[in-house]
Scaffold this active site. Structure first.
Site, PDB file in Angstrom:
ATOM      1  N   HIS A 243       0.846  -1.202   0.000  1.00 39.80           N
ATOM      2  CA  HIS A 243       0.000   0.000   0.000  1.00 39.80           C
ATOM      3  C   HIS A 243       0.878   1.248   0.000  1.00 39.80           C
ATOM      4  O   HIS A 243       0.605   2.217  -0.728  1.00 39.80           O
ATOM      5  CB  HIS A 243      -0.899   0.029   1.250  1.00 39.80           C
ATOM      6  CG  HIS A 243      -2.025  -0.967   1.236  1.00 39.80           C
ATOM      7  ND1 HIS A 243      -2.344  -1.765   2.301  1.00 39.80           N
ATOM      8  CD2 HIS A 243      -2.923  -1.281   0.262  1.00 39.80           C
ATOM      9  CE1 HIS A 243      -3.388  -2.528   1.992  1.00 39.80           C
ATOM     10  NE2 HIS A 243      -3.747  -2.263   0.765  1.00 39.80           N
TER      11      HIS A 243
ATOM     12  N   LYS B  54     -15.920  -6.496   4.246  1.00 44.66           N
ATOM     13  CA  LYS B  54     -15.066  -7.272   5.155  1.00 44.66           C
ATOM     14  C   LYS B  54     -15.308  -6.793   6.588  1.00 44.66           C
ATOM     15  O   LYS B  54     -15.738  -5.664   6.793  1.00 44.66           O
ATOM     16  CB  LYS B  54     -13.595  -7.023   4.826  1.00 44.66           C
ATOM     17  CG  LYS B  54     -13.182  -7.427   3.438  1.00 44.66           C
ATOM     18  CD  LYS B  54     -11.788  -6.902   3.175  1.00 44.66           C
ATOM     19  CE  LYS B  54     -11.259  -7.326   1.833  1.00 44.66           C
ATOM     20  NZ  LYS B  54      -9.940  -6.744   1.554  1.00 44.66           N
TER      21      LYS B  54
ATOM     22  N   ARG C 156      -1.560  -6.164  -8.017  1.00 48.39           N
ATOM     23  CA  ARG C 156      -0.415  -7.035  -7.708  1.00 48.39           C
ATOM     24  C   ARG C 156      -0.209  -8.071  -8.806  1.00 48.39           C
ATOM     25  O   ARG C 156       0.832  -8.662  -8.915  1.00 48.39           O
ATOM     26  CB  ARG C 156      -0.650  -7.734  -6.367  1.00 48.39           C
ATOM     27  CG  ARG C 156      -0.548  -6.782  -5.188  1.00 48.39           C
ATOM     28  CD  ARG C 156      -1.063  -7.411  -3.934  1.00 48.39           C
ATOM     29  NE  ARG C 156      -2.491  -7.695  -4.072  1.00 48.39           N
ATOM     30  CZ  ARG C 156      -3.217  -8.359  -3.195  1.00 48.39           C
ATOM     31  NH1 ARG C 156      -2.630  -8.822  -2.113  1.00 48.39           N
ATOM     32  NH2 ARG C 156      -4.500  -8.562  -3.391  1.00 48.39           N
TER      33      ARG C 156
ATOM     34  N   SER D 197      -3.112  -8.209   3.466  1.00 43.58           N
ATOM     35  CA  SER D 197      -3.411  -7.869   4.859  1.00 43.58           C
ATOM     36  C   SER D 197      -3.799  -9.121   5.650  1.00 43.58           C
ATOM     37  O   SER D 197      -3.454  -9.258   6.826  1.00 43.58           O
ATOM     38  CB  SER D 197      -4.527  -6.833   4.911  1.00 43.58           C
ATOM     39  OG  SER D 197      -4.101  -5.650   4.267  1.00 43.58           O
TER      40      SER D 197
HETATM   41  N1  COA Z   1       0.364  -4.483  -1.982  1.00 39.23           N
HETATM   42  C1  COA Z   1       0.043  -5.438  -1.112  1.00 39.23           C
HETATM   43  N2  COA Z   1      -1.205  -5.799  -0.833  1.00 39.23           N
HETATM   44  C2  COA Z   1      -2.179  -5.172  -1.456  1.00 39.23           C
HETATM   45  C3  COA Z   1      -1.930  -4.155  -2.370  1.00 39.23           C
HETATM   46  C4  COA Z   1      -0.589  -3.819  -2.642  1.00 39.23           C
HETATM   47  N3  COA Z   1      -0.258  -2.872  -3.482  1.00 39.23           N
HETATM   48  N4  COA Z   1      -3.089  -3.728  -2.843  1.00 39.23           N
HETATM   49  C5  COA Z   1      -4.028  -4.448  -2.249  1.00 39.23           C
HETATM   50  N5  COA Z   1      -3.474  -5.320  -1.408  1.00 39.23           N
HETATM   51  C6  COA Z   1      -4.185  -6.351  -0.633  1.00 39.23           C
HETATM   52  C7  COA Z   1      -4.612  -5.904   0.712  1.00 39.23           C
HETATM   53  O1  COA Z   1      -3.667  -6.251   1.661  1.00 39.23           O
HETATM   54  C8  COA Z   1      -5.919  -6.640   0.889  1.00 39.23           C
HETATM   55  O2  COA Z   1      -5.695  -7.941   1.353  1.00 39.23           O
HETATM   56  P1  COA Z   1      -6.847  -8.818   2.054  1.00 39.23           P
HETATM   57  O3  COA Z   1      -7.842  -9.165   1.001  1.00 39.23           O
HETATM   58  O4  COA Z   1      -6.088  -9.994   2.548  1.00 39.23           O
HETATM   59  O5  COA Z   1      -7.424  -7.974   3.140  1.00 39.23           O
HETATM   60  C9  COA Z   1      -6.465  -6.721  -0.505  1.00 39.23           C
HETATM   61  O6  COA Z   1      -5.358  -6.654  -1.343  1.00 39.23           O
HETATM   62  C10 COA Z   1      -7.349  -5.570  -0.885  1.00 39.23           C
HETATM   63  O7  COA Z   1      -7.365  -4.597   0.130  1.00 39.23           O
HETATM   64  P2  COA Z   1      -7.322  -3.065   0.013  1.00 39.23           P
HETATM   65  O8  COA Z   1      -6.268  -2.600  -0.905  1.00 39.23           O
HETATM   66  O9  COA Z   1      -7.262  -2.537   1.398  1.00 39.23           O
HETATM   67  O10 COA Z   1      -8.650  -2.722  -0.699  1.00 39.23           O
HETATM   68  P3  COA Z   1     -10.055  -3.388  -0.631  1.00 39.23           P
HETATM   69  O11 COA Z   1     -10.185  -4.249  -1.838  1.00 39.23           O
HETATM   70  O12 COA Z   1     -10.328  -4.013   0.680  1.00 39.23           O
HETATM   71  O13 COA Z   1     -10.917  -2.077  -0.774  1.00 39.23           O
HETATM   72  C11 COA Z   1     -12.766  -0.725  -1.363  1.00 39.23           C
HETATM   73  C12 COA Z   1     -12.042  -2.053  -1.523  1.00 39.23           C
HETATM   74  C13 COA Z   1     -12.928  -0.346   0.085  1.00 39.23           C
HETATM   75  C14 COA Z   1     -12.000   0.358  -2.102  1.00 39.23           C
HETATM   76  C15 COA Z   1     -14.110  -0.968  -2.060  1.00 39.23           C
HETATM   77  O14 COA Z   1     -14.733  -2.114  -1.506  1.00 39.23           O
HETATM   78  C16 COA Z   1     -15.036   0.211  -1.866  1.00 39.23           C
HETATM   79  O15 COA Z   1     -14.902   1.182  -2.556  1.00 39.23           O
HETATM   80  N6  COA Z   1     -15.957   0.089  -0.900  1.00 39.23           N
HETATM   81  C17 COA Z   1     -16.922   1.121  -0.577  1.00 39.23           C
HETATM   82  C18 COA Z   1     -18.315   0.698  -0.988  1.00 39.23           C
HETATM   83  C19 COA Z   1     -18.458   0.809  -2.481  1.00 39.23           C
HETATM   84  O16 COA Z   1     -18.379   1.867  -3.070  1.00 39.23           O
HETATM   85  N7  COA Z   1     -18.700  -0.362  -3.090  1.00 39.23           N
HETATM   86  C20 COA Z   1     -18.881  -0.465  -4.503  1.00 39.23           C
HETATM   87  C21 COA Z   1     -17.568  -0.551  -5.214  1.00 39.23           C
HETATM   88  S1  COA Z   1     -17.889  -0.846  -6.921  1.00 39.23           S
END
Ligand code: COA
Length: 155
Positions: free
Chosen positions: A18, A42, A88, A125
Site C-alpha cells: 500500500h 469485510k 499485484r 493484509s
Molecule cells: N500491496 C500489497 N497488498 C495489497 C496491495 C498492494 N499494493 N493492494 C491491495 N493489497 C491487498 C490488501 O492487503 C488486501 O488484502 P486482504 O484481502 O487480505 O485484506 C487486498 O489486497 C485488498 O485490500 P485493500 O487494498 O485494502 O482494498 P479493498 O479491496 O479491501 O478495498 C474498497 C475495496 C474499500 C476500495 C471498495 O470495496 C469500496 O470502494 N468500498 C466502498 C463501498 C463501495 O463503493 N462499493 C462499490 C464498489 S464498486
C-alpha cells in the site's frame, strides 16, 4: 489543474505494498487522499481510528480520511478527478475490473491502476494478520513504524 486522486481501501492493516502505491500516486496528483472504508463488506480487525493512526504514521504528507458508504459519493463530495488502485497481478484483475466498471456506471469516475513493485506482489493484509497472530516477523510486510501497533493489537 488541481488533480485530486483518491486511493481507497480497507487497509486492515496497511502494508508495504500500500505504501508503495501511495508513494507512486503522490507524483500523479496535486492532492492525494488515502481513504479508509469505514464499513467495508469485510469485517476489519483494526478500528477506523487505528487504521487512521497507522496510515498517518507511514504517510504523513498525504491526507488520510475515512468514508462511509459508496466510494463514488465520497469522490463526488471531495471533487476527485480519479480513483487509484494498486494491482499485484492477475489475482486482482477480475475484482478490480468489476469495481472499475461499477464505479464508472455509478458516477462516470475513472480508475487509474498502478502496478505494485515486484517485491510486494505476494503481500496481503490477511497474511499479515495471520503472521502477527502467531508472533511471526513482520519486517518484510509492513512499514517499521507500525509494527509495534500491530503487535499491541495482537496481545
Ligand atoms: N500491496 C500489497 N497488498 C495489497 C496491495 C498492494 N499494493 N493492494 C491491495 N493489497 C491487498 C490488501 O492487503 C488486501 O488484502 P486482504 O484481502 O487480505 O485484506 C487486498 O489486497 C485488498 O485490500 P485493500 O487494498 O485494502 O482494498 P479493498 O479491496 O479491501 O478495498 C474498497 C475495496 C474499500 C476500495 C471498495 O470495496 C469500496 O470502494 N468500498 C466502498 C463501498 C463501495 O463503493 N462499493 C462499490 C464498489 S464498486
Amino acid at each position: 489543474m488541481n488533480r485530486i486522486g483518491i486511493f481507497a481501501g480497507t487497509f486492515d492493516p496497511p502494508t508495504l505494498g500500500h505504501l508503495d502505491i501511495i508513494h507512486k500516486s503522490m507524483h500523479l496528483c496535486d492532492h492525494l487522499i488515502v481513504a479508509i472504508a469505514d464499513k467495508p463488506v469485510k469485517n476489519p480487525l483494526f478500528s477506523v481510528e487505528e487504521r487512521m493512526e497507522m496510515l498517518k504514521k507511514i504517510a504523513p504528507k498525504v491526507e488520510i480520511a475515512s468514508f462511509h458508504g459508496l466510494i463514488v459519493d465520497f469522490a463526488k463530495e471531495r471533487k476527485a478527478s480519479f480513483l487509484i488502485r494498486g494491482l499485484r497481478g492477475f489475482v486482482d484483475y477480475e475484482y478490480e475490473c468489476q469495481m472499475t466498471h461499477a464505479n464508472r456506471k455509478l458516477s462516470g469516475i475513472e480508475t487509474l491502476f498502478l502496478m505494485a513493485d515486484e517485491r510486494h506482489t505476494q503481500i496481503s493484509s490477511t497474511l499479515i494478520r495471520e503472521i502477527a497472530h502467531f508472533q511471526g516477523p513482520l519486517t518484510d510486510f509492513v512499514p517499521l513504524e507500525i509494527e509495534s501497533l500491530i503487535r499491541r493489537k495482537m496481545t
